[in-house]
Design an enzyme around this catalytic site. Sequence first.
Site, PDB file in Angstrom:
ATOM      1  CD  GLU A  85      92.074  63.700  26.115  1.00  0.00           C
ATOM      2  OE1 GLU A  85      92.765  63.608  25.243  1.00  0.00           O
ATOM      3  OE2 GLU A  85      92.206  62.955  27.182  1.00  0.00           O
ATOM      4  CB  CYS A 115      91.763  66.479  18.717  1.00  0.00           C
ATOM      5  SG  CYS A 115      90.589  65.252  19.319  1.00  0.00           S
TER       6      CYS A 115
HETATM    7  P1  NAP Z   1      90.749  76.945  23.112  1.00  0.00           P
HETATM    8  O1  NAP Z   1      90.575  78.366  22.525  1.00  0.00           O
HETATM    9  O2  NAP Z   1      91.960  76.417  23.988  1.00  0.00           O
HETATM   10  O3  NAP Z   1      89.367  76.650  23.877  1.00  0.00           O
HETATM   11  C1  NAP Z   1      88.859  75.373  24.804  1.00  0.00           C
HETATM   12  C2  NAP Z   1      88.164  75.736  25.505  1.00  0.00           C
HETATM   13  O4  NAP Z   1      88.335  76.522  26.703  1.00  0.00           O
HETATM   14  C3  NAP Z   1      86.886  76.456  25.059  1.00  0.00           C
HETATM   15  O5  NAP Z   1      85.614  76.278  25.858  1.00  0.00           O
HETATM   16  C4  NAP Z   1      87.180  77.762  25.656  1.00  0.00           C
HETATM   17  O6  NAP Z   1      86.027  78.816  25.834  1.00  0.00           O
HETATM   18  C5  NAP Z   1      87.826  77.508  26.926  1.00  0.00           C
HETATM   19  N1  NAP Z   1      88.478  78.652  27.631  1.00  0.00           N
HETATM   20  C6  NAP Z   1      89.517  79.492  26.899  1.00  0.00           C
HETATM   21  N2  NAP Z   1      90.097  80.332  27.777  1.00  0.00           N
HETATM   22  C7  NAP Z   1      89.484  80.199  28.983  1.00  0.00           C
HETATM   23  C8  NAP Z   1      89.616  80.628  30.464  1.00  0.00           C
HETATM   24  N3  NAP Z   1      90.550  81.613  30.485  1.00  0.00           N
HETATM   25  N4  NAP Z   1      88.704  80.030  31.354  1.00  0.00           N
HETATM   26  C9  NAP Z   1      88.000  79.058  31.285  1.00  0.00           C
HETATM   27  N5  NAP Z   1      87.728  78.436  29.843  1.00  0.00           N
HETATM   28  C10 NAP Z   1      88.421  78.988  28.809  1.00  0.00           C
HETATM   29  O7  NAP Z   1      90.479  75.759  21.904  1.00  0.00           O
HETATM   30  P2  NAP Z   1      89.484  75.871  20.954  1.00  0.00           P
HETATM   31  O8  NAP Z   1      89.792  76.672  19.820  1.00  0.00           O
HETATM   32  O9  NAP Z   1      88.127  75.641  21.507  1.00  0.00           O
HETATM   33  O10 NAP Z   1      89.600  74.214  20.307  1.00  0.00           O
HETATM   34  C11 NAP Z   1      90.527  73.897  19.301  1.00  0.00           C
HETATM   35  C12 NAP Z   1      91.772  73.304  19.833  1.00  0.00           C
HETATM   36  O11 NAP Z   1      91.421  72.102  20.731  1.00  0.00           O
HETATM   37  C13 NAP Z   1      92.761  72.432  18.666  1.00  0.00           C
HETATM   38  O12 NAP Z   1      94.146  73.125  19.007  1.00  0.00           O
HETATM   39  C14 NAP Z   1      92.698  71.163  19.069  1.00  0.00           C
HETATM   40  O13 NAP Z   1      93.674  70.346  18.494  1.00  0.00           O
HETATM   41  C15 NAP Z   1      92.254  70.990  20.264  1.00  0.00           C
HETATM   42  N6  NAP Z   1      91.343  69.907  20.518  1.00  0.00           N
HETATM   43  C16 NAP Z   1      91.760  68.763  21.296  1.00  0.00           C
HETATM   44  C17 NAP Z   1      91.050  67.510  21.385  1.00  0.00           C
HETATM   45  C18 NAP Z   1      91.689  66.315  22.254  1.00  0.00           C
HETATM   46  O14 NAP Z   1      90.820  65.490  22.589  1.00  0.00           O
HETATM   47  N7  NAP Z   1      93.051  66.223  22.334  1.00  0.00           N
HETATM   48  C19 NAP Z   1      89.723  67.497  21.062  1.00  0.00           C
HETATM   49  C20 NAP Z   1      89.339  68.611  20.362  1.00  0.00           C
HETATM   50  C21 NAP Z   1      90.361  69.818  20.121  1.00  0.00           C
HETATM   51  P3  NAP Z   1      85.634  80.177  25.009  1.00  0.00           P
HETATM   52  O15 NAP Z   1      85.394  79.423  23.419  1.00  0.00           O
HETATM   53  O16 NAP Z   1      84.594  80.741  25.555  1.00  0.00           O
HETATM   54  O17 NAP Z   1      86.946  80.934  24.675  1.00  0.00           O
END
Ligand code: NAP
Length: 682
Positions: A255, A294
Site C-alpha cells: 500500500e 494515504c
Molecule cells: P517509508 O519511509 O516508506 O516507511 C514505511 C515503513 O518502512 C516504515 O516502517 C519504515 O521504518 C520501513 N522501512 C524503511 N526502510 C526499510 C527497510 N530497509 N527495511 C525494512 N523496513 C523499512 O514511509 P513513511 O514515511 O513511514 O510513510 C509515509 C508514506 O506512506 C507516504 O508516502 C504515504 O502516502 C504512504 N502511506 C500509504 C498508505 C496506504 O495505505 N497506501 C498508508 C499510509 C501511508 P522506519 O520508519 O524505521 O524507517
Amino acid sequence: MKTNSYVYGQWIDGVGTPAQVKHALSGEVISHVDSTGIDFAKVVEHSKQVAGPILRNMTLHERADALKALGLYLLERKAHYYEISHKSGATKVDGWVDIEGGIGTMLSYSSMVRRELPNETFIVEGDVEALSKNGTFVGQHILTAKPGLSLHINAFNFPCWGMLEKIAPSILAGVPVIVKPATVTAYLTHAMVQDIIASGLLPEGSLQLICGATGNLLEQLDEQDVVTFTGSAVTGKMLKQHPNIVEKNIPFNMEADSLNCSILGETVTEDSPEFDLFIKEVAREMTMKAGQKCTAIRRTIVPSSKIEAVQAALIARLQKVTIGDPSAEGVKMGALVGLKQRDDVRSQVAKLAQTCDVVFGGNDAKFDVIGADASVGAFYPPTLLRCNSPLTQAGPHEIEAFGPVTTLMPYASIDEAITIAKLGKGSLVASVVSFDPVEIKNLVLNAAAFHGRVLVLNRDCAKESTGHGSPLASLVHGGPGRAGGGEELGGLRAIKHYMQRTAIQGSPSTLMAITNEYVKGAKTVSYDKHPFRKYFEDLSIGESLTTHKRTVTEADIVNFGCLSGDHFYAHFDETAVKDSFFGKRVAHGYFIISAAAGMFVDPAKGPVIANYGLENLRFIEPVGIGDTIQVTITVKRKIKKAKRPDDIKATGVVVWNVEVCNQHEELVALYDILTLVERQEP
Ligand code: NAP
C-alpha cells in the site's frame, strides 16, 4: 523513554546507537528506538514454533473471541493512547481515527467472523463443483492457515490503526504477526503493544514487535510467510525486490503513496448543496491529520468554468483553519509528526511549485501557531496549489506532498476529467461530487479501474457519509499501480490473504468428511428420531430425513392463490398457460416450499426454536395438478453461536439442505433452511 521491542517472549533493549524521536510540537526528545542485537532468526522461530501451532488449533470463533476481549480491553485504556497520540501533533479527532478507528476495525473483524463463518479452523469457499456425469467426483475450495507468519511493515501516520487493521485478519486466519512500526511514531504502537502483551489475551508469540531496523529479518522468511508493507512507493519497491522475497515468491502486499483525486461534477452549480459539500470535503481531507493520510485528496479536479469560485471558497475555508497545539483552545489542525516529515513536505511543495502556482499557504507563508513554538514544532500551513495545464504537466500527478496540500486543476469536459483522474496511474480512492445520475455513472464507470474505492457524495448521503478518506473494514482498501497494487480490508477477503486456497477433489463423501459440510451425493446418516427433536450437539452432518408423499391438487392451488392473493396466470388461466413456457397450470413455487415445511416439520415445542431464514432457493421443475412431491432434509452445516449474557438458552444455527422431488424423482425445488436450535452443552 526506550521504545524497545517485544521478541521471543521478552522486552529487549537495543545495544546500538538509538534513533532519537522528538515531540512533534515541542521538539523535545521523547523516545529512543533501537533494535540492534535482536536475533531475527529466533524471532521467526518463536512465531512459527510457539504461536503458530496454538493459533492454528484454535477455531475461527475462538480467535475472534480473543480479539473481541482484546478490543474491549484496549478501549478501557484509550485515554492513555490519546495522551501519547498528542505527542505526534494529532488533534483529538485525528487520534480518534487512529485509536478508536483501529480498535473498532478489530472488533468489526471479530464479529464478522462469528457472524459469517462456521466455528472451524479452516474456511470452505464457494459451491461444490460437479466434475463428473454421475456425481461421484466433485470439487470444492478450502482455505487453511499458512503455517508461517505475517510481517507488517507500517507507515508512521497510523501507529494504532495501521497495526490493528492488519493484525486482526492475520490472527483470525491463524497466522502469528510481527509488527514493525515506523520509527518516528513507534512510541504509540509500543504503548498499545505493551498493553496487549500484558493482557495475556493472545497466545504468546502471536504478536511480536520490532521497533527500529529489521536487520536480516527478510532473509529469514520462507514461502509460507506473508509481508505487508504500507509506506512510500520507493521503500515498498525496494523491499518487494528483496532477493529472498523474489526467490521464494513470498506474497508482498503493498500500500504505497497515492495521488487521490476528488472531482466536482460539471452539472454542479455554485448555489447547489454539492458545491458546498465539495469545498468542505476537500478542506477536511487537507487538514485532518494535517494531511498525513494515504487517502487524502491530493488532486482537486473541477470544471474550468468554476475553478475561480472553487479556489475562492477553498481559500476562505482554509483561512479559518487554526494551527497549533491541539490541546490549546480553538486549534483545528496540529503538526506533522516530525521535522523531517515537515521538511519532506516543504521539498515536495517546492517541486510542485515548479509547474504549479501556490495560491494559498506554501513554504513562504506566514501563519500563526497557537499554544506552541513555531520554530521547534513541525507545523506546516494548509497549502493550495493550482495547475492550469493538468494534461501536460506531470508534477501534480507524480509528486506527493504528505501534508495539508492539494493541487487544484481545471477540466474542460467530463472525458477530460476522467483522463486527468487516470494520470495518477492508480490510486486508493477517488470521490465524485455530483447530483446528476448520468454524470455520476459516466465518471464512476470510466474511472473505477484506476481506483480501489470511489465515493459518490451528494445531498442524499452527505449526512451519513463516512467521507473520502476513511477506509472501512467491510470495503476494500488498496489501489492499482502507483497505489501499490495491494488490497487489504474488504470484509472476509482480508482474512483469506493469510490463508492458502486449495481446490480439493474427490467423492462427495470424502469432501463431506473433510469440510464437515453435507455434499450432495455423499453417504447420508439414517436418523434414529426426528431431527427436529434433537439438540444441536446431537445432530450429525449428513443426517437425513425423507418425508411421506403428497399429491398436489387443484384445491391446493386455488386455496393458496386465495390465501396469498397471488393469481398469476400460470396457476389460474387455463387458456393463457396453454401456449406458455409451462403448457399446463402449475402450483405456486411458494406453495411447494410451504407444503414441504408442512411435511418435514415436527410441530411440538422442542430443541428447534425458530426458522432463521432460507437461502439459495431454486425452483427447478414445475409441479402440476396431480404431481406427487416428497421432501428430503439433510443436516448440511452447523454454526455454534456464542452465548451472550442476555441469551436465555445456548443455541446454534443448523443449515439444512432441502430437496423436493416429484414422482419421477426429479428435483422440483432445492434450497437451504436455517434453524435456531437449542444446545444442551453450555
Ligand atoms: P517509508 O519511509 O516508506 O516507511 C514505511 C515503513 O518502512 C516504515 O516502517 C519504515 O521504518 C520501513 N522501512 C524503511 N526502510 C526499510 C527497510 N530497509 N527495511 C525494512 N523496513 C523499512 O514511509 P513513511 O514515511 O513511514 O510513510 C509515509 C508514506 O506512506 C507516504 O508516502 C504515504 O502516502 C504512504 N502511506 C500509504 C498508505 C496506504 O495505505 N497506501 C498508508 C499510509 C501511508 P522506519 O520508519 O524505521 O524507517
